[in-house]
Design a protein around this motif. Structure first.
Motif, PDB file in Angstrom:
ATOM      1  N   GLY A  72      84.688 101.023  24.521  1.00  0.00           N
ATOM      2  CA  GLY A  72      84.165  99.601  24.671  1.00  0.00           C
ATOM      3  C   GLY A  72      83.629  99.447  23.280  1.00  0.00           C
ATOM      4  O   GLY A  72      83.794  99.730  22.153  1.00  0.00           O
ATOM      5  N   TYR A 110      89.403 101.843  22.578  1.00  0.00           N
ATOM      6  CA  TYR A 110      88.409 100.690  23.066  1.00  0.00           C
ATOM      7  C   TYR A 110      88.454 100.715  24.449  1.00  0.00           C
ATOM      8  O   TYR A 110      87.352 100.487  25.010  1.00  0.00           O
ATOM      9  N   TRP A 111      89.196 101.073  25.242  1.00  0.00           N
ATOM     10  CA  TRP A 111      89.178 101.076  26.675  1.00  0.00           C
ATOM     11  C   TRP A 111      88.093 101.945  27.086  1.00  0.00           C
ATOM     12  O   TRP A 111      87.216 101.551  27.935  1.00  0.00           O
ATOM     13  N   PHE A 116      94.080 101.314  21.927  1.00  0.00           N
ATOM     14  CA  PHE A 116      93.771 100.769  22.902  1.00  0.00           C
ATOM     15  C   PHE A 116      92.871 101.618  23.919  1.00  0.00           C
ATOM     16  O   PHE A 116      92.004 101.214  24.310  1.00  0.00           O
ATOM     17  N   VAL A 146      95.502  93.086  20.752  1.00  0.00           N
ATOM     18  CA  VAL A 146      96.779  93.570  21.052  1.00  0.00           C
ATOM     19  C   VAL A 146      97.817  93.016  20.287  1.00  0.00           C
ATOM     20  O   VAL A 146      98.744  93.378  19.884  1.00  0.00           O
ATOM     21  N   GLY A 185      88.677  91.618  20.464  1.00  0.00           N
ATOM     22  CA  GLY A 185      88.887  91.814  21.891  1.00  0.00           C
ATOM     23  C   GLY A 185      90.205  92.039  22.330  1.00  0.00           C
ATOM     24  O   GLY A 185      91.098  92.146  21.608  1.00  0.00           O
ATOM     25  N   TRP A 186      90.545  92.094  23.625  1.00  0.00           N
ATOM     26  CA  TRP A 186      91.555  92.633  24.005  1.00  0.00           C
ATOM     27  C   TRP A 186      92.914  91.701  23.553  1.00  0.00           C
ATOM     28  O   TRP A 186      94.079  92.187  22.936  1.00  0.00           O
ATOM     29  N   GLY A 187      92.859  90.497  23.875  1.00  0.00           N
ATOM     30  CA  GLY A 187      93.991  89.521  23.600  1.00  0.00           C
ATOM     31  C   GLY A 187      94.450  89.259  21.878  1.00  0.00           C
ATOM     32  O   GLY A 187      95.420  89.628  21.649  1.00  0.00           O
ATOM     33  N   MET A 234      89.050  96.624  17.321  1.00  0.00           N
ATOM     34  CA  MET A 234      89.236  96.102  18.728  1.00  0.00           C
ATOM     35  C   MET A 234      88.132  95.386  19.379  1.00  0.00           C
ATOM     36  O   MET A 234      88.030  94.472  20.098  1.00  0.00           O
ATOM     37  N   THR A 235      86.911  96.217  19.040  1.00  0.00           N
ATOM     38  CA  THR A 235      85.671  95.399  19.361  1.00  0.00           C
ATOM     39  C   THR A 235      85.397  94.161  18.801  1.00  0.00           C
ATOM     40  O   THR A 235      84.589  93.233  19.419  1.00  0.00           O
TER      41      THR A 235
END
Length: 414
Positions: A259, A255-256, A252, A74, A69-71, A65-66
């Motif tokens: 980070g 990562y949240w 998720f 996911v 990125g989020w978009g 995820m790092t």
């Protein structure tokens, strides 16, 4: 249904023919995947599929995820869940696509779609690469988690290297490899499933269960009124709910919380509370014990078919002992030599899993089911094929690059 071979030669042929027939029945019942074990229930499908799909790869997902990125992150994870559920449904449906015929192995379905020789060459090399690749990485991740568990409880010992813990993890499989078929490892698989949803259970190679799904379904009973796809699909749905329960929160939330500071394997990032992280690593070890055997079973089956059907060896316990332990020793040796966990995960995930999981079922579906051109089914399958091919190329390149970088500073058997 039990097959009874008449002893009277007038009923079946000559005495020699009777003996040869009995020998073939004995061989068929001895190999790992056979028709004499079709008594599994839907929950067997559930926990075998959870064990096949849930492993150690989710530990890398927060790190992935790092990079994304989020978009994009996911989107990629959600699309993977949807696409692989769809292709797994296709596999379950095609298990009995011909009335009265069951495709108990992935390559048998491939041979039906592409022809006897071409189907074998298309499916078997990829399936072996996936299964052996998974088992090698499970050896590495099992040893790594076992070492982490030991270090957390007793402190790091400079004399105990990762190679020692991989060897300890492998030693369990020399014994478990002697369990003959999928039904006999149900207890191991159930324990692995329970471990996958306890504390921080893990998910490796998230959706690679397609490579063993037909072999799992082969253990299901089937009648015209109640085909095997009904209990199998029920188990698959239960498995995918459990997968989502494990998969999305770790990716998720990990990562949240951490980070861009998250390590490649999230359990390395976590250090407190010590008892919880130690238990999480122990659960990973137990889970990977079951996962290794689920993936190894089709390899055992291939080896035993060659030995008793092609090379004409007589079925025996020592033949099984020698063949299966040779495979375990091979995966252990490779794991000891090249423990590049995350790089191997990306390479095998792209180069091998993408074809057998994302788009080969779609190609077989187009060939065998012949959906209407430009219809919804036709369009959906081509979208999966295009996305799968793109994933195969990009992920394999990234994984190979990571292996090369890690290998520069690695010393063998350190």
């Amino acid at each position: 249904m039990e097959i009874i071979v008449p002893s009277n030669k007038n009923h079946f042929g000559s005495e020699d023919e009777n003996e040869r027939y009995e020998e073939e029945i004995e061989k068929d019942n001895w190999i790992a995947i056979n028709s004499s074990t079709r008594n599994a229930k839907w929950w067997y499908s559930a926990f075998h599929n959870v064990t096949a799909m849930v492993g150690a790869g989710v530990l890398c997902f927060p790190y992935s995820m790092t990079e994304l990125g989020w978009g994009p992150g996911v989107t990629a994870i959600t699309l993977s869940w949807i696409i692989t559920l769809y292709t797994l449904w296709q596999m379950v449906e095609m298990h009995e696509t011909i009335e009265g015929k069951r495709f108990d192995r992935y390559h048998e379905l491939g041979q039906y779609a592409f022809g006897e020789k071409l189907g074998l060459w298309i499916v078997v090399p990829q399936q072996i690469m996936v299964i052996v690749g998974v088992d090698i990485v499970y050896m590495i991740s099992g040893g790594s988690s076992l070492k982490k568990f030991h270090d957390l409880l007793t402190g790091e010992n400079k004399h105990l290297k990762l190679t020692h813990f991989i060897t300890i993890f492998a030693s369990v499989h020399f014994a478990l490899s002697q369990l003959p078929n999928f039904n006999s490892i149900s207890g191991v698989s159930l324990a692995a499933t329970i471990m996958s949803i306890s504390a921080l259970g893990s998910i490796a190679f998230a959706y690679s269960g397609h490579n063993v799904v037909l072999e799992i379904q082969s253990a299901m009973p089937s009648t015209p009124q109640s085909p095997s796809k009904k209990p199998m699909w029920k188990g698959v749905i239960a498995a995918y709910v459990i997968v989502a329960f494990c998969y999305f929160p770790v990716a998720f939330i990990g990562y949240w919380i951490f980070g861009n500071s998250v390590d490649e394997i999230i359990l390395v990032t976590l250090n407190k509370p010590t008892w919880l992280i130690a238990m999480a690593n122990l659960f990973v070890v137990i889970h990977l014990v079951g996962s290794y055997q689920i993936y190894a079973m089709p390899v055992y089956d291939m080896m035993e078919v060659v030995l008793v059907k092609k090379l004409k060896f007589k079925p025996s316990w020592y033949l099984r002992f020698l063949a299966r332990n040779t495979y375990v020793a091979f995966t252990m040796l490779v794991a000891l030599s090249f423990p590049f966990f995350d790089g191997l995960l990306g390479f095998f995930g792209g180069f091998a899993f993408a074809p057998t999981t994302y788009f080969l079922p779609c190609i077989i579906w187009l060939v065998t089911q012949k959906p209407r051109r430009y219809g919804l089914s036709w369009f959906t399958n081509w979208v999966c094929i295009v996305l799968g091919v793109a994933l195969m190329i990009v992920a394999a390149m990234g994984g190979l690059r990571k292996v090369i970088i890690d290998a520069k500073g690695y010393k063998f058997y350190s």
